[in-house]
Design an enzyme around this catalytic site. Structure first.
Site, PDB file in Angstrom:
ATOM      1  N   LYS A 217       0.871  -1.183   0.000  1.00 37.91           N
ATOM      2  CA  LYS A 217       0.000   0.000   0.000  1.00 37.91           C
ATOM      3  C   LYS A 217       0.911   1.237   0.000  1.00 37.91           C
ATOM      4  O   LYS A 217       0.770   2.157   0.803  1.00 37.91           O
ATOM      5  CB  LYS A 217      -0.905  -0.061   1.254  1.00 37.91           C
ATOM      6  CG  LYS A 217      -1.989   0.973   1.304  1.00 37.91           C
ATOM      7  CD  LYS A 217      -3.094   0.772   0.298  1.00 37.91           C
ATOM      8  CE  LYS A 217      -4.073   1.928   0.346  1.00 37.91           C
ATOM      9  NZ  LYS A 217      -5.012   1.952  -0.786  1.00 37.91           N
ATOM     10  N   ASP A 271      -5.165  -2.848  -2.548  1.00 35.14           N
ATOM     11  CA  ASP A 271      -6.608  -2.864  -2.833  1.00 35.14           C
ATOM     12  C   ASP A 271      -6.872  -3.389  -4.245  1.00 35.14           C
ATOM     13  O   ASP A 271      -7.798  -4.167  -4.480  1.00 35.14           O
ATOM     14  CB  ASP A 271      -7.233  -1.486  -2.618  1.00 35.14           C
ATOM     15  CG  ASP A 271      -6.360  -0.360  -3.098  1.00 35.14           C
ATOM     16  OD1 ASP A 271      -5.432   0.014  -2.359  1.00 35.14           O
ATOM     17  OD2 ASP A 271      -6.565   0.115  -4.210  1.00 35.14           O
ATOM     18  N   ASP A 295      -2.120 -11.174   5.418  1.00 36.99           N
ATOM     19  CA  ASP A 295      -3.123 -11.800   6.271  1.00 36.99           C
ATOM     20  C   ASP A 295      -4.472 -11.777   5.560  1.00 36.99           C
ATOM     21  O   ASP A 295      -5.143 -12.806   5.395  1.00 36.99           O
ATOM     22  CB  ASP A 295      -3.187 -10.978   7.567  1.00 36.99           C
ATOM     23  CG  ASP A 295      -3.956 -11.679   8.670  1.00 36.99           C
ATOM     24  OD1 ASP A 295      -4.178 -12.888   8.556  1.00 36.99           O
ATOM     25  OD2 ASP A 295      -4.331 -11.001   9.640  1.00 36.99           O
TER      26      ASP A 295
END
Ligand code: NAI
Length: 404
Positions: A217, A271, A295
């Protein structure tokens, strides 16, 4: 005790024909699924090597069983055995409530520096999946296991500690922080990032995978997630320049076509990666991620192919490796001979591959496919299949051994 220790010489594991493998039975469904996994692994090894190879299991204690015997959730002797014997198998451990223990699973990973959490995700024909073409998903996720949110640096709202940290951030660093905030800090280091990406690329080379995708990210968290990506590319350049090529190079120099024999290194923002695994799973093969993204991605992609009951995992360091199911101890089903042992069995398959016992590993995967195809499965799979015969945990294991 019979059996021989696995040793390490010249950066290589020496695997004897009768390695001592410590195992943690685990809490909740642990006893049921560990027994089932051992039945299947032993049979596969026996058949593949005609009795020449054999795992010598050594039980070591952790979780509720350890606490009942010694008053300790994770005895030092258990950690020492996992260090000494190099490779281990682990059932799920319930996280004790209170007592200052965050998670036994996380503690094991940190104490043994098992910095890569490795989770293959593939589809088994016949399993109910929310996707139209679940067979297109065939991923292996390498998730960093010791840094990022797993470093566990947090201070609770209202404490004197959080006040000190907030004062420093506001007064010295000029940060703006809403009143009464709790604070968490995530460290991501060059060494941690490179260790993880190295494992992912080594796997891609060994298993002839087409690509390694760095997931991050970095558009928002530039100096942690963004740096993870940069260090990943740097590592690929420094250590694997012969074997790898970046997406940029492919586009600018090779007209968008990856040259034969090269592994593509690309990156995706987290995302967007969630969209990609749903919409174009066939374009991805090996993913390398920081802790938290990995995760989420591991569970989401496991759900895509039918859930956690068949999702294996491993925690691997430089040499030490502990193989474990992705799911938890499902206390509701403890000692009912109901739980699906598939995830731990497939973790055992990863363990056999790690030992170099590929024939035994392959025979289990084939037998598991066949058993699912015969619709003789545990309750979780049976309830989603027409005409399935529901088997108990142990009976499912026996059905698999009969198909080996
Ligand atoms: P869980 O994975 O144990 O169970 C969630 C639900 O998934 C269960 O109620 C059951 O419906 C299903 N399920 C899980 N494994 C299954 C199997 N093998 N066969 C059939 N159905 C299965 O997650 P939960 O309830 O959040 O955690 C229970 C405990 O396990 C907690 O203390 C948690 O901290 C711990 N845990 C341990 C892990 C590990 O040892 N690596 C990983 C995740 C959780």
């Amino acid at each position: 005790m019979s059996g021989t220790k696995i040793t390490i010489t010249n950066n290589k594991l020496n695997i004897p024909n009768n390695p001592i493998i410590p195992y943690i039975e685990g809490d909740g469904i642990g006893a049921d699924i560990t027994l089932a996994a051992k039945i299947v692994l032993d049979e596969a090894v026996k058949k593949a090597y005609k009795g020449e190879k054999k795992i010598e299991w050594l039980e070591v204690l952790a979780g509720e069983k350890a606490y009942a015997q010694s008053g300790e959730w994770l005895p030092e002797a258990t950690l020492n055995a996992l260090r000494e014997y190099v490779v281990g198998l682990k059932g799920p451990l319930t996280t004790p409530i209170g007592g200052g223990i965050r998670s036994l699973n996380v503690t094991i990973r940190q104490k043994l520096d098992l910095y890569a959490c490795v989770r293959p995700v593939r589809y088994f024909k016949g399993v109910s999946s929310p996707l139209k073409e679940p067979e297109k998903t065939n991923l292996i996720i390498f998730r960093e296991n010791t840094e990022d949110v797993y470093a566990g640096i947090e201070w609770a709202s209202g404490t004197s500690e959080v006040k000190q940290v907030t004062d420093f951030l506001v007064n010295t660093m000029g940060a703006k922080i809403p009143k009464d905030s709790g604070i968490g800090i995530k460290p991501i280091s060059p060494a941690g990032s490179k260790n993880l990406v190295r494992k992912a690329i080594q796997h891609a080379i060994a298993q002839k995978k087409p690509s390694v995708t760095i997931v991050h990210k970095g558009n928002i968290m530039k100096f942690t997630e963004g740096a993870f990506k940069e260090w990943g590319y740097e590592l690929a350049r420094e250590e694997f320049s012969k074997e790898t090529i970046t997406e940029d190079e492919v586009n600018t120099k090779y007209d968008g076509k990856v040259p034969a024999g090269k592994i593509l290194i690309n990156d995706r923002i987290a995302d967007s990666m969630f969209q990609q695994i749903l919409l174009r799973p066939e374009q991805y093969s090996v993913l390398a991620t920081p802790n938290l993204n990995g995760d989420y991605l591991s569970d989401a992609s496991a759900a895509q192919v039918g859930g956690l009951g068949l999702a294996p995992g491993a925690n691997i360091g430089d040499y030490l490796a502990v193989f474990e199911a992705t799911h938890g101890s499902a206390p509701k089903y403890a000692n009912k001979n109901m739980a699906n042992p598939g995830s731990l069995i497939l973790s055992g398959v990863m363990m056999l591959e790690y030992l170099g016992w590929q024939e035994a590993a392959d025979s289990i995967v084939k037998a598991l496919e066949k058993t699912i195809g015969q619709k003789t499965v545990t309750y979780d799979l049976a309830r989603q299949m027409d005409g399935a015969v529901k088997l108990g945990t142990k009976e499912f294991a026996v059905a698999i051994t009969e198909n080996i």
